[in-house]
Design a protein around this motif. Sequence first.
Motif, PDB file in Angstrom:
ATOM      1  N   ARG A   1      42.397  -7.558 102.887  1.00  0.00           N
ATOM      2  CA  ARG A   1      42.431  -9.025 102.784  1.00  0.00           C
ATOM      3  C   ARG A   1      42.940  -9.446 101.411  1.00  0.00           C
ATOM      4  NH1 ARG A   1      36.449 -11.111 104.463  1.00  0.00           N
ATOM      5  NH2 ARG A   1      36.078  -9.842 106.351  1.00  0.00           N
ATOM      6  N   PRO A   2      43.434 -10.698 101.291  1.00  0.00           N
ATOM      7  CA  PRO A   2      43.727 -11.242  99.957  1.00  0.00           C
ATOM      8  C   PRO A   2      42.450 -11.238  99.110  1.00  0.00           C
ATOM      9  CG  PRO A   2      44.654 -12.642 101.661  1.00  0.00           C
ATOM     10  CD  PRO A   2      43.795 -11.628 102.367  1.00  0.00           C
ATOM     11  N   LYS A   3      42.594 -11.047  97.834  1.00  0.00           N
ATOM     12  CA  LYS A   3      41.443 -10.892  96.959  1.00  0.00           C
ATOM     13  C   LYS A   3      40.508 -12.089  97.025  1.00  0.00           C
ATOM     14  CE  LYS A   3      40.260  -9.365  92.297  1.00  0.00           C
ATOM     15  NZ  LYS A   3      40.783  -8.988  90.948  1.00  0.00           N
ATOM     16  N   ASP A   4      41.084 -13.305  97.151  1.00  0.00           N
ATOM     17  CA  ASP A   4      40.238 -14.500  97.138  1.00  0.00           C
ATOM     18  C   ASP A   4      39.562 -14.769  98.476  1.00  0.00           C
ATOM     19  OD1 ASP A   4      42.383 -15.278  98.615  1.00  0.00           O
ATOM     20  OD2 ASP A   4      42.925 -17.008  97.387  1.00  0.00           O
ATOM     21  N   SER A   5      39.740 -13.870  99.462  1.00  0.00           N
ATOM     22  CA  SER A   5      39.039 -14.041 100.734  1.00  0.00           C
ATOM     23  C   SER A   5      37.996 -12.944 100.968  1.00  0.00           C
ATOM     24  CB  SER A   5      40.035 -14.057 101.895  1.00  0.00           C
ATOM     25  OG  SER A   5      40.647 -12.789 102.044  1.00  0.00           O
ATOM     26  N   ARG A   6      37.856 -12.037 100.019  1.00  0.00           N
ATOM     27  CA  ARG A   6      36.839 -10.988 100.145  1.00  0.00           C
ATOM     28  C   ARG A   6      35.483 -11.567  99.755  1.00  0.00           C
ATOM     29  NH1 ARG A   6      40.332  -6.561  96.673  1.00  0.00           N
ATOM     30  NH2 ARG A   6      42.227  -6.700  97.960  1.00  0.00           N
ATOM     31  N   ASP A   7      34.455 -11.199 100.508  1.00  0.00           N
ATOM     32  CA  ASP A   7      33.142 -11.774 100.213  1.00  0.00           C
ATOM     33  C   ASP A   7      32.049 -10.739  99.946  1.00  0.00           C
ATOM     34  OD1 ASP A   7      32.697 -10.748 102.731  1.00  0.00           O
ATOM     35  OD2 ASP A   7      32.469 -12.689 103.725  1.00  0.00           O
ATOM     36  N   LEU A   8      32.393  -9.452  99.982  1.00  0.00           N
ATOM     37  CA  LEU A   8      31.433  -8.395  99.655  1.00  0.00           C
ATOM     38  C   LEU A   8      31.966  -7.611  98.467  1.00  0.00           C
ATOM     39  CD1 LEU A   8      28.816  -6.869 100.362  1.00  0.00           C
ATOM     40  CD2 LEU A   8      30.175  -5.426 101.886  1.00  0.00           C
ATOM     41  N   HIS A   9      31.147  -7.491  97.429  1.00  0.00           N
ATOM     42  CA  HIS A   9      31.630  -6.899  96.178  1.00  0.00           C
ATOM     43  C   HIS A   9      30.614  -5.918  95.609  1.00  0.00           C
ATOM     44  CE1 HIS A   9      34.871  -9.943  95.880  1.00  0.00           C
ATOM     45  NE2 HIS A   9      33.975 -10.725  96.459  1.00  0.00           N
ATOM     46  N   ARG A  10      31.136  -4.784  95.162  1.00  0.00           N
ATOM     47  CA  ARG A  10      30.320  -3.793  94.445  1.00  0.00           C
ATOM     48  C   ARG A  10      30.630  -3.933  92.961  1.00  0.00           C
ATOM     49  NH1 ARG A  10      29.492   1.499  92.626  1.00  0.00           N
ATOM     50  NH2 ARG A  10      27.641   2.500  93.557  1.00  0.00           N
TER      51      ARG A  10
ATOM     52  N   ALA B   1      29.996  -2.796  89.423  1.00  0.00           N
ATOM     53  CA  ALA B   1      29.428  -1.705  88.625  1.00  0.00           C
ATOM     54  C   ALA B   1      28.863  -2.195  87.295  1.00  0.00           C
ATOM     55  CB  ALA B   1      30.499  -0.640  88.384  1.00  0.00           C
ATOM     56  N   ARG B   2      29.483  -3.208  86.708  1.00  0.00           N
ATOM     57  CA  ARG B   2      29.053  -3.616  85.360  1.00  0.00           C
ATOM     58  C   ARG B   2      27.669  -4.238  85.347  1.00  0.00           C
ATOM     59  NH1 ARG B   2      31.701  -9.230  83.410  1.00  0.00           N
ATOM     60  NH2 ARG B   2      32.053 -10.224  85.414  1.00  0.00           N
ATOM     61  N   VAL B   3      27.214  -4.789  86.490  1.00  0.00           N
ATOM     62  CA  VAL B   3      25.834  -5.286  86.566  1.00  0.00           C
ATOM     63  C   VAL B   3      25.019  -4.480  87.569  1.00  0.00           C
ATOM     64  CG1 VAL B   3      26.291  -7.635  85.799  1.00  0.00           C
ATOM     65  CG2 VAL B   3      26.584  -7.068  88.217  1.00  0.00           C
ATOM     66  N   ALA B   4      25.607  -3.369  88.082  1.00  0.00           N
ATOM     67  CA  ALA B   4      24.919  -2.460  88.999  1.00  0.00           C
ATOM     68  C   ALA B   4      24.356  -3.203  90.202  1.00  0.00           C
ATOM     69  CB  ALA B   4      23.809  -1.693  88.265  1.00  0.00           C
ATOM     70  N   MET B   5      25.208  -3.975  90.861  1.00  0.00           N
ATOM     71  CA  MET B   5      24.768  -4.796  91.988  1.00  0.00           C
ATOM     72  C   MET B   5      25.802  -4.836  93.106  1.00  0.00           C
ATOM     73  SD  MET B   5      23.128  -8.299  90.506  1.00  0.00           S
ATOM     74  CE  MET B   5      21.488  -8.353  89.786  1.00  0.00           C
ATOM     75  N   TRP B   6      25.289  -4.972  94.319  1.00  0.00           N
ATOM     76  CA  TRP B   6      26.089  -5.436  95.443  1.00  0.00           C
ATOM     77  C   TRP B   6      25.894  -6.948  95.546  1.00  0.00           C
ATOM     78  CZ3 TRP B   6      29.567  -2.972  98.430  1.00  0.00           C
ATOM     79  CH2 TRP B   6      29.559  -1.576  98.461  1.00  0.00           C
ATOM     80  N   THR B   7      26.973  -7.675  95.758  1.00  0.00           N
ATOM     81  CA  THR B   7      26.888  -9.130  95.911  1.00  0.00           C
ATOM     82  C   THR B   7      27.661  -9.569  97.145  1.00  0.00           C
ATOM     83  OG1 THR B   7      26.585  -9.612  93.558  1.00  0.00           O
ATOM     84  CG2 THR B   7      27.536 -11.354  94.909  1.00  0.00           C
ATOM     85  N   LYS B   8      27.010 -10.393  97.939  1.00  0.00           N
ATOM     86  CA  LYS B   8      27.634 -10.981  99.135  1.00  0.00           C
ATOM     87  C   LYS B   8      27.730 -12.493  98.933  1.00  0.00           C
ATOM     88  CE  LYS B   8      28.896 -11.327 103.533  1.00  0.00           C
ATOM     89  NZ  LYS B   8      29.035 -12.798 103.567  1.00  0.00           N
ATOM     90  N   LEU B   9      28.963 -13.022  99.006  1.00  0.00           N
ATOM     91  CA  LEU B   9      29.155 -14.458  98.901  1.00  0.00           C
ATOM     92  C   LEU B   9      28.718 -15.133 100.192  1.00  0.00           C
ATOM     93  CD1 LEU B   9      32.662 -14.733  97.170  1.00  0.00           C
ATOM     94  CD2 LEU B   9      30.425 -14.279  96.147  1.00  0.00           C
ATOM     95  N   ARG B  10      28.072 -16.268 100.079  1.00  0.00           N
ATOM     96  CA  ARG B  10      27.648 -16.999 101.271  1.00  0.00           C
ATOM     97  C   ARG B  10      28.882 -17.544 101.999  1.00  0.00           C
ATOM     98  NH1 ARG B  10      22.198 -20.602 101.253  1.00  0.00           N
ATOM     99  NH2 ARG B  10      21.791 -20.431 103.493  1.00  0.00           N
ATOM    100  N   PRO B  11      28.953 -17.410 103.305  1.00  0.00           N
ATOM    101  CA  PRO B  11      30.127 -17.911 104.034  1.00  0.00           C
ATOM    102  C   PRO B  11      30.382 -19.397 103.753  1.00  0.00           C
ATOM    103  CG  PRO B  11      28.816 -16.515 105.468  1.00  0.00           C
ATOM    104  CD  PRO B  11      28.024 -16.687 104.203  1.00  0.00           C
ATOM    105  N   GLY B  12      31.645 -19.707 103.480  1.00  0.00           N
ATOM    106  CA  GLY B  12      32.036 -21.085 103.213  1.00  0.00           C
ATOM    107  C   GLY B  12      31.906 -21.511 101.773  1.00  0.00           C
ATOM    108  N   VAL B  13      31.484 -20.599 100.866  1.00  0.00           N
ATOM    109  CA  VAL B  13      31.189 -21.015  99.495  1.00  0.00           C
ATOM    110  C   VAL B  13      32.445 -21.483  98.756  1.00  0.00           C
ATOM    111  CG1 VAL B  13      31.358 -18.668  98.525  1.00  0.00           C
ATOM    112  CG2 VAL B  13      29.981 -20.403  97.371  1.00  0.00           C
ATOM    113  N   ARG B  14      33.575 -20.852  98.998  1.00  0.00           N
ATOM    114  CA  ARG B  14      34.788 -21.251  98.268  1.00  0.00           C
ATOM    115  C   ARG B  14      35.262 -22.640  98.702  1.00  0.00           C
ATOM    116  NH1 ARG B  14      35.995 -15.498  98.866  1.00  0.00           N
ATOM    117  NH2 ARG B  14      36.086 -14.532  96.801  1.00  0.00           N
ATOM    118  N   GLU B  15      35.221 -22.920 100.002  1.00  0.00           N
ATOM    119  CA  GLU B  15      35.592 -24.250 100.479  1.00  0.00           C
ATOM    120  C   GLU B  15      34.577 -25.290 100.005  1.00  0.00           C
ATOM    121  OE1 GLU B  15      37.741 -27.245 102.595  1.00  0.00           O
ATOM    122  OE2 GLU B  15      38.223 -25.290 101.698  1.00  0.00           O
TER     123      GLU B  15
END
Length: 571
Positions: free
Chosen positions: A283-292, A294-308
Motif C-alpha cells: 500500500r502507499p505509505k500514508d494508507s498503512r495503519d499497522l506499524h512496528r 522499534a524506537r519506542v518498542a511498540m506496535w501501533t494500530k491507527l484507528r480506522p478513519g483517523v487521517r480523514e
Amino acid sequence: MKLPKSNQLSGRGGSDHDAGRQKDRERDAEKQKAEREKQELHKELDRLTYDVSFQEVRGNFVGACQDLRTAIKKLDKLLRRVKKKREDDVELYPTALNYSSRIFNALKHVVVICSTGLGQLADMEPANALMRTAVNYRHDVFSLAHKRELEQQLRDSKEFRHLFTDRDRGRSSSKANGPAAAAAGGGGTSAAGGSSRRDGDQAEQRQPLQRGQPQQQQQLQGQPPHSARSDGMQLVLQGLLSSRRLCLVLDLDHTLVNSAKFSEVDADWEYRLEQLAAEQLSRPKDSRDLHRLARVAMWTKLRPGVREFLRRAAERFELWIYTAGSKAYADAMVELLDPSGQYFGGRVIAQGVPTGPDESPADAVVFKRLMQGLEGREPVVLIVDDSSAVWPHDRRNLFVVERYIYFPSSRRRFGMQGKSLLEIERDECPSRGMLMTALRVFEHLHDLVFDRMRAAPPAATPDAAAGWDVRNVMAAEKRQVLSGVHLVFSRVIPLESNPRQHPLWQLAEQFGATCGEQLNETTTHVVATHGGTEKVMWAKQNNKHVVSPAWLECSCILWQRANEDKFPTPL
C-alpha cells in the motif's frame, strides 16, 4: 668573611629553586583540592538525581523539591569548575548535561503534579522555591532548548506563572526609574539565565512569594488569577474566533490509536502482526495503519478513519495532542498521524506518566488539565478522550469516545470481557466508525457556537459569551439526545446503593433522560440485565421498551438515540 661571587650566586639559586618547588607543591595541592571538590560534587549530584522518576517525586514531593533545589546549586558549582568559557552551553560537557537533563525532567514532573491537582496545598511553597531557583540561577545549568521549554511551561502554568509576573513587573519598574534604579536592583533578570553571577541566591531572596493561602487555594481549585485574562490570551481567542475556529484537544491511546509494548504481545500474536504488517507494504505509505515502531518498542494500530478525521477537523479546529504518555511516544505517534506537521505543529502536550517494570502504563489514574497554552481557552475547547475519569476539572469540555481496543493486552489491562478487534479479525468502519460519528457532532457544535455568537457577539454584553461558550452549547445539545425518555432500572443498580449516585443514572440525566425508581404511566424504557424481572414483564405488557444498559451507553457515546431493537435484554 666575604663569599666568592660564585658562591653568592649558588646560594641565591638554591633559594629560588626551593621557592619554585614550594609553589609547585601549592599548585598541586590546589589541583588536588579542586579535584576532590569536583569528585564530591559528582557524588552529591549522583545521589540527588539518582531517582527522580514521577513516582519518586510524587511520593516524596517536599523532599524531592528540596533535593532538586540543592542539585541545581551543586550543578552550578560543578559547571563553574569545568567550563572553559562562561558562555559555553552545558551540552558541551556530557557528564554535566546528564545531571542537567535529570533535573529538567524532574522539574517537568513537579509542574505536572502541581498543575493536575496531585500536589497538596502545603506542598506549594517548596515547589515555588524550587522553580525560583531553576529560573534565577545564572550559570546556565540547562541547555538553551531546556531553558526555553521550562520557561514556557512555567509561564503557561496557573501555579507558576506568577514567578514571571512578579519579575517582569520588577523589571518594568527598574526601567521606569532609570539606570540608577536598575543598577541598584542588580540589573535585569532572565529566566533563561545570562545576568551576573551575584544575582544567584540573592535573586531568590529579593523575590519571595508574598501570596496568601486563599490565592494558592484558588489556583489549585482551577480558578485562574486575574492575570489569566491577559491581553495576550484575549488576542489568541480573538484570532481563533475571527477565523471561525475552535480548539480540539485529542487524546492518543485508545482514542486515535491503540499501542502495545513488544513485551505485552504474545509470540503467536507477534507472528500474526508481522504477517499483517507485511501485507500492507504494497500500500502507499500514508494508507498503512499497522506499524512496528522499534524506537519506542511498540506496535501501533491507527484507528480506522483517523487521517480523514484529522483532515476535516483541521478545517474548523486548531488541533492539539494531549497524552499521558512520554514525549518520545507522543513524537512517534505524531510522526505517523501528521508527518508534514500541517495539523498539530508544536501543539503537543505529553505528561510523561511513569511506566511499570514492563514499561506498561502505571495503574494509577493521572489527571489531565487544560494547561501549557490551553488554560484560558476553556470557552472554545472541545476535549476528545476515551476516559472521563482523567479530566475531573474540565468535564464540561469533554466528549467521551468509545475506547479503541485492537490489541489483546489492552483488553486485559482494562479487565474487559470478550475479545479484542485483532482477536476477532475485524475493525471499525472508516466512514461510519467512532471518529467520523464524533466528527459530525463536532461540526454541528462548531456551527452552533458561531451561530449563537453571531446573535450575541462577545462584546455585546458582559455575559454575552455564556450563550456561545462551547461548554454551554455542549450541555444543551447533550440534553436533547434522550429528551422525553423516562427510565427505570431493573437489576442494574445494587439494592444497597443510592441509585442517584450510580454512573448510569447520572449519565442518563446528563443526556436529558428522566430516571425513576418506580414504574408509572410516564415510563418509556426499562433498562435491565435480565429478562425475567417483574419490571421487564410489566414493560412488555404495556408496550414499553426493554433494553440492556448497552443501549444507554451507545446512545450517549453516539450522541443520538440508538435503535432499541438492537439492544435486547438477555433472557
